[in-house]
Design a protein around this motif. Structure first.
Motif, PDB file in Angstrom:
ATOM      1  N   ASN A 246     -48.692 -45.516  36.595  1.00  0.00           N
ATOM      2  CA  ASN A 246     -48.870 -44.602  35.495  1.00  0.00           C
ATOM      3  C   ASN A 246     -48.405 -45.252  34.203  1.00  0.00           C
ATOM      4  O   ASN A 246     -47.217 -45.346  33.949  1.00  0.00           O
ATOM      5  CB  ASN A 246     -48.055 -43.336  35.834  1.00  0.00           C
ATOM      6  N   ASN A 248     -50.037 -44.411  31.000  1.00  0.00           N
ATOM      7  CA  ASN A 248     -50.046 -43.235  30.131  1.00  0.00           C
ATOM      8  C   ASN A 248     -50.949 -42.154  30.693  1.00  0.00           C
ATOM      9  O   ASN A 248     -51.950 -41.785  30.109  1.00  0.00           O
ATOM     10  CB  ASN A 248     -50.448 -43.609  28.692  1.00  0.00           C
ATOM     11  N   TYR A 251     -52.679 -35.073  31.335  1.00  0.00           N
ATOM     12  CA  TYR A 251     -52.756 -33.925  32.243  1.00  0.00           C
ATOM     13  C   TYR A 251     -53.839 -34.118  33.290  1.00  0.00           C
ATOM     14  O   TYR A 251     -53.625 -33.911  34.479  1.00  0.00           O
ATOM     15  CB  TYR A 251     -53.028 -32.646  31.436  1.00  0.00           C
ATOM     16  N   HIS A 254     -53.077 -36.510  36.196  1.00  0.00           N
ATOM     17  CA  HIS A 254     -52.202 -35.931  37.206  1.00  0.00           C
ATOM     18  C   HIS A 254     -52.942 -34.893  38.048  1.00  0.00           C
ATOM     19  O   HIS A 254     -52.752 -34.797  39.251  1.00  0.00           O
ATOM     20  CB  HIS A 254     -50.981 -35.287  36.551  1.00  0.00           C
TER      21      HIS A 254
ATOM     22  N   GLY B 202     -41.127 -42.709  37.096  1.00  0.00           N
ATOM     23  CA  GLY B 202     -42.467 -42.130  37.197  1.00  0.00           C
ATOM     24  C   GLY B 202     -43.612 -43.075  36.919  1.00  0.00           C
ATOM     25  O   GLY B 202     -44.765 -42.674  36.970  1.00  0.00           O
ATOM     26  N   ASN B 224     -45.099 -34.643  37.513  1.00  0.00           N
ATOM     27  CA  ASN B 224     -45.199 -34.443  36.066  1.00  0.00           C
ATOM     28  C   ASN B 224     -43.842 -34.457  35.366  1.00  0.00           C
ATOM     29  O   ASN B 224     -43.766 -34.465  34.147  1.00  0.00           O
ATOM     30  CB  ASN B 224     -45.896 -33.116  35.765  1.00  0.00           C
ATOM     31  N   HIS B 226     -40.099 -35.592  34.029  1.00  0.00           N
ATOM     32  CA  HIS B 226     -39.311 -36.775  33.706  1.00  0.00           C
ATOM     33  C   HIS B 226     -37.887 -36.295  33.471  1.00  0.00           C
ATOM     34  O   HIS B 226     -37.636 -35.097  33.316  1.00  0.00           O
ATOM     35  CB  HIS B 226     -39.871 -37.508  32.483  1.00  0.00           C
ATOM     36  N   GLU B 364     -48.018 -30.033  30.802  1.00  0.00           N
ATOM     37  CA  GLU B 364     -48.002 -30.915  29.642  1.00  0.00           C
ATOM     38  C   GLU B 364     -46.606 -30.923  29.005  1.00  0.00           C
ATOM     39  O   GLU B 364     -46.116 -31.956  28.570  1.00  0.00           O
ATOM     40  CB  GLU B 364     -49.071 -30.455  28.654  1.00  0.00           C
ATOM     41  N   GLU B 366     -43.807 -30.483  30.567  1.00  0.00           N
ATOM     42  CA  GLU B 366     -42.916 -31.265  31.416  1.00  0.00           C
ATOM     43  C   GLU B 366     -43.132 -32.757  31.211  1.00  0.00           C
ATOM     44  O   GLU B 366     -42.210 -33.546  31.304  1.00  0.00           O
ATOM     45  CB  GLU B 366     -43.104 -30.896  32.892  1.00  0.00           C
ATOM     46  N   ARG B 367     -44.362 -33.126  30.927  1.00  0.00           N
ATOM     47  CA  ARG B 367     -44.640 -34.546  30.758  1.00  0.00           C
ATOM     48  C   ARG B 367     -44.194 -35.058  29.398  1.00  0.00           C
ATOM     49  O   ARG B 367     -43.959 -36.235  29.211  1.00  0.00           O
ATOM     50  CB  ARG B 367     -46.146 -34.813  30.888  1.00  0.00           C
ATOM     51  N   SER B 368     -44.131 -34.130  28.416  1.00  0.00           N
ATOM     52  CA  SER B 368     -43.896 -34.561  27.043  1.00  0.00           C
ATOM     53  C   SER B 368     -42.411 -34.616  26.740  1.00  0.00           C
ATOM     54  O   SER B 368     -41.583 -34.214  27.544  1.00  0.00           O
ATOM     55  CB  SER B 368     -44.555 -33.589  26.080  1.00  0.00           C
TER      56      SER B 368
END
Lengths: 540, 514
Positions: A246, A248, A251, A254, B202, B224, B226, B364, B366-368
């Motif tokens: 991964n 980048n 959504y 994933h 991740g 998702n 981090h 999103e 959670e990923r950001s």
């Protein structure tokens, strides 16, 4: 402009068509941008047509032949389209056949690193056509995900491909199918590849081995993904293990991994059958038991399906196919009594039956005990709305087909992960949605699909698309074949101006079809799912 | 031939999905963010109405040894080893009881579980009870990240209450060394386990032998996540013309006071940085009032408009006041008060529907990293409920005042909340059960997103101390107070619930997405 581009695609890739009928897997349909329709499980739509702020993505397949790449491409496309993500698969093989003619084989050195100048030129010509179509589609037709189905065996090639896509402002996600389990390889080779005349008369196991050996000779250099700087997902041994790098991921990437966790590349069949009837009129809340006739139906249905499976196996062996035993058959029902009791016929015969609560039928709301005339009288404005959009409209306290499709998500993914043959016994509304998923039906056509009781629908996954077939159950009381008392008799006529799935417009271009595409399917399937042409209210 | 049985792993046989029980087993050295992941997973599952609970082995161990030194964790310390084993057994016993008697769906066993033999033991116990196991290993060798994790969280652990932080950090590093001696990562030999292995924060992930949909759903969420520190800023739009007139829904402009708030927002955000300037990504809905509220924020900050952040669709009641709704749809008005979470407006949405459509937003988020969300009352209630573990009974009734900025910082054992008020007057849009008042003041008992004054810090839950390796904030209650949260108010599964709603035509939603 768009029409020209589409014409280009159509010319080069025979898979794509303007609009197919509901009897043919619509996964390769070209959507009509003039009449945007929400996808069956789409939660919202945007002006650009792209979702989740995920930008444009090229999913680039990696893997040798017989690794299920095409199957993965098509399945993924089916799922993303179901969610409303504009997705199209570009099979490089289609372009190769369109350029070289389907009769001609690729030159021996076509995949070699030190290929002859002639082969390199040919390769580049084909690649260019395919990529141009990808860019055109992403740039001019609001496409979001382009799935590029090709071998892409070399790390250097992949890196330059990612660079090239990036130049066009397209993110790349590589998706490798890696198989080192010999039994999976041979099964794949047997089931999809050895229909070629080269292997005629050979023992299927030997043919599979020979086929795999030829691949190794034709494509001697293959480098598995290990590039640290690229986004990639590796599916190992048909999904037993997934691994990803991964850099980048967004959504969508994933979400794709989530889907792939449930996908496998083995071929198996899905059957759809209705539940038997109850003695007295069944209401949703009453959840009645099967009546005598319903029991008789259950027995006949079970016998028909079992005989059919055995006959198919016998036919396969007779035509020189594999003598492998049939795949086990699993049966799923909802938790409603009639479906459970219909499945008892299989349970008695030693099959495994599993109940799934999510598969209960469309909730009828206030329509539960109302006749159609009563619905018209009490809710005239709802009837009008329903006719405008039978897929999304909810009667008071009822569920819409859209609600049902969203609720069925776990079932759809479990359906993907099931490795046995599978019979689903459920209410017609549930069968409509699940069929709509597997055959990539347009949302608007889903409420009009018909599943008469005297037919079992069989869905066979071929590598390019699913095929629907029907199995007739003989000697049923004609009274129980059509809509049963428990059906919600909601008016579901397609809105005027909609092309009827019966019209057969835009069936696949015949000239370029490949062996996996049975030309007679529409004709065979026609009687299966009959769209009501007349207004259903008229025959209450 | 025809009777061959489908294998268990393909779902052909066995229990129904509704009866699936999963034990998520955390694996990893201390200070790898296991507890944070465990807590988040529990919060997410509950938000989706799936009953989940964390069993923290450290809590059990601390009952016997409250403040052990690193020696306790030495593999050669047989007494320490015995006690740690006993703690693991006690935790697993309680977990089994919870599955059996509490109707639990997903348990999360939060401990290092760092050896193959320990993992085998857990798997055997679960297999016996027909519980699926999903091992989740978080493997990270980034020394900086480990040390910052130690300094930020571990030294405030109950294990080190009242000790010098420097000495505590050193002791903790030694404790990790003891674990490192025996640590066995999940490898080839364990290829028959179902596992998720997350490496290098991740960037490399392995997913092995997923058995069913629910497992894939959990893995999907976990991948998702981090564990870097970040904050989420939440604000409603400024007061709108509809707020003033007491109408709901619509796409109204800001009122003059709302406009004032929009102008003040950049300053308020700067104040919340508390000296540490950094850019934010701004998310708004596609409605005028949120876009207008965010328009004075720094131009260089990235702004995204999400359709999924639009206000709860009130269907036929759009543009009406509560008094009008009560007159025109009295049954609906009452039904909504009876079960506000599940009530679906005729032709519109319920809170439950909103939670489904927020899924991409949550993933999103959670990923950001640092995100400022300017959105609407109902949407904020749902997002807030996710971060602060508000249950479905309460969340639709939360008071979300206009004109204040809320900063949430997820930490290992809870989410930290700070409220910044703009001090610009606005109407109250909160409404009590049964009320049709245009503007009603919340009572003292009303749960509020912004009850605290400026700068006060609040946590979502009593900070329960955590695992074998981990810890909590200094606000942790004394060890005797360690509570096990019992959750019975959640449905076993997202119930297929039908609200009172009538129909819902797909709106031609337009979202200018790039």
């Amino acid at each position: 402009m768009d029409t020209l581009l589409t014409a280009e695609i159509a010319a080069n890739s025979p898979r794509y068509r303007r609009r197919s009928s509901t009897f043919i897997d619509g996964v390769h349909d070209v959507q009509d941008d003039q009449a945007p329709v929400l996808a069956p499980a789409q939660l919202y739509s945007t002006m650009s047509g792209r979702l989740f702020h995920s930008g444009r993505i090229a999913i680039v397949l990696v893997g040798l032949p017989a690794r299920g790449k095409t199957h993965i491409s098509v399945s993924l496309s089916r799922y993303l389209q179901w969610l409303g993500v504009k997705t199209r698969v570009f099979h490089l093989g289609d372009y190769r056949r369109a350029t070289m003619g389907s009769e001609n084989d690729v030159p021996e050195d076509y995949f070699f690193i030190n290929a002859s100048a002639k082969s390199v030129l040919l390769r580049q010509k084909i690649l260019k056509k395919c990529r141009d179509d990808i860019y055109d589609w992403l740039n001019h037709e609001n496409g979001q995900v382009a799935i590029y189905d090709a071998v892409n065996p070399l790390a250097a090639g992949r890196e330059s491909l990612a660079k090239e896509f990036l130049k066009h402002d397209v993110q790349t996600l590589f998706l490798e199918s890696w198989v080192d389990d010999q039994s999976i390889l041979e099964e794949n080779a047997r089931s999809v590849k050895i229909s070629s005349p080269d292997f005629k008369g050979m023992n299927p196991d030997d043919a599979a081995k020979l086929y795999l050996k030829r691949i190794d000779m034709k494509i001697p250099h293959f480098e598995t993904m290990s590039e640290k700087k690229l986004n990639w997902i590796r599916m190992i041994n048909a999904g037993a293990m997934l691994e990803y790098n991964n850099v980048n991921f967004g959504y969508l990437s994933h979400r794709i991994v989530f889907y792939l966790m449930n996908l496998h590349i083995k071929s198996r069949r899905t059957f759809f059958a209705r539940a038997g009837t109850s003695e007295k009129t069944d209401y949703y809340q009453a959840d009645a038991s099967l009546g005598e006739e319903g029991n008789a139906y259950a027995q006949k249905m079970a016998d028909t399906l079992i005989e059919h499976r055995q006959a198919e196996r016998a036919a396969l062996i007779a035509s020189g196919g594999s003598e492998a035993p049939l795949k086990p058959l699993a049966v799923w029902t909802s938790t409603r009594k009639r479906t459970v009791q219909t499945a008892d016929a299989f349970l008695e015969r030693g099959y495994t039956v599993r109940q799934r609560s999510q598969m209960s039928q469309l909730h009828p709301g206030v329509c539960e005990k109302l006749s159609e005339n009563a619905i018209r009288r009490i809710y005239p404005e709802e009837v009008v709305k329903h006719q405008q959009d039978p897929y999304h409209h909810r009667y008071p306290r009822a569920e819409s087909y859209h609600d049902l499709a969203v609720r069925l998500e776990p079932i759809i993914l479990e359906l993907e992960r099931e490795q046995n043959d599978l019979l689903i016994i459920a209410h017609e509304s549930v069968l409509r949605v699940l069929y709509g998923y597997l055959m990539a039906c347009n949302a608007m056509s889903i409420p009009t699909l018909k599943f008469p009781r005297n037919q079992i629908i069989e869905i066979i996954p071929a590598s390019y698309q699913n095929e629907a077939k029907l199995i007739e159950i003989r000697d049923l009381d004609p009274a129980m074949i059509p809509g049963s008392p428990e059906d919600i008799r909601l008016p579901v006529a397609p809105p005027s101006g909609m092309v009827s799935p019966m019209s057969g417009i835009g069936t696949p271009a015949m000239g370029l079809s490949t062996p996996s595409e049975p030309a007679d399917l529409p004709a065979r399937a026609k009687p299966t799912i009959v769209v009501k042409e007349e207004h259903p209210l008229s025959k209450d | 031939m025809e009777l061959a049985r489908p294998s268990k792993k393909t779902n052909g046989v066995g229990v129904q999905v509704g009866d699936t029980m999963i034990c998520v087993v955390m694996v990893g050295l201390p200070a790898r963010g296991k507890s944070l992941i465990a807590q988040k997973a529990q919060r997410y599952l509950k938000w989706l109405s799936i009953d989940a609970k964390v069993f923290n082995v450290g809590n059990y161990r601390r009952k016997g040894a409250a403040q052990p030194t690193a020696d306790f964790f030495d593999v050669n310390n047989s007494e320490g080893e015995r006690m740690r084993r006993a703690a693991a057994e006690a935790a697993v016993d309680d977990m089994m009881k919870w599955f059996k008697e509490g109707g639990g769906i997903i348990a999360i066993l939060d401990a290092t579980n760092s050896t193959k033999s320990r993992r085998r033991w857990i798997k055997e116990r679960c297999d016996k009870e027909n519980i699926e196991t999903l091992f989740v290993e978080s493997k990270c060798d980034d020394e900086d990240l480990i040390m910052s994790n130690i300094l930020e969280v571990k030294t405030t652990s109950p294990d080190y209450v009242g000790q010098d932080p420097e000495a505590a950090a050193q002791d903790f590093r030694n404790r990790i060394r003891n674990y490192e001696k025996v640590y066995e990562t999940i490898d080839e030999e364990e290829k028959n386990l179902t596992y998720l292995k997350i490496m290098d924060v991740g960037s490399r992930v392995i997913i092995n032998q997923i058995q069913d949909y629910l497992q894939s759903r959990v893995v999907y969420y976990l991948m998702n996540l981090h564990i870097k520190r970040r904050s989420i800023w939440l604000s409603r739009h400024g007061e709108s013309m509809y707020n003033v007139t007491g109408q709901i829904g619509g796409d109204a402009e800001l009122s003059p006071r709302g406009e004032q708030y929009a102008r003040k927002l950049p300053e308020l955000v700067r104040e919340s940085f508390e000296g540490q300037e950094h850019p934010l990504t701004v998310w708004t809905s596609t409605l005028k009032r949120t876009i207008a509220t965010a328009r004075h924020l720094p131009q260089e900050w990235n702004q995204l408009q999400w359709k999924a952040l639009d206000e709860l669709d009130s269907g036929v009641c759009d543009n009406m006041t509560y008094a009008e709704i009560k007159t025109e749809y009295p049954d609906d008005f009452k039904a909504r008060d009876d079960d506000k979470y599940n009530y679906r407006y005729r032709g519109g949405e319920s809170y439950r529907d909103v939670v489904i459509r927020l899924e991409p937003i949550i993933m999103e988020l959670e990923r950001s990293e640092n995100i400022l969300i300017v959105t609407h009352q109902a949407i904020l209630r749902c997002i807030y409920a996710y971060f602060m573990k508000e249950d479905q009974e309460r969340s639709p009734w939360l008071n979300v005042p206009l004109h204040c900025l809320i900063k949430l910082t997820p930490r290992a054992y809870g989410t930290e909340k700070v409220v910044y008020k703009a001090n610009i007057d606005a109407v109250s849009t909160w409404r009590g059960k049964g009320s049709t008042a245009k503007h009603e003041d919340p009572t003292d008992e009303t749960a509020s997103l912004a009850k605290l004054g400026d700068g006060h810090v609040e946590f979502d839950a009593p900070a329960v101390s955590s695992d074998e390796d981990a810890s909590a904030f200094s606000t942790t209650p004394s060890l005797d107070d360690i509570k096990v949260e019992v959750t019975s108010e959640f449905h076993r599964f997202p119930a297929h619930y039908l609200g009172e709603g009538r129909h819902r035509l797909p709106r031609k939603w337009l979202q200018p997405e790039k």
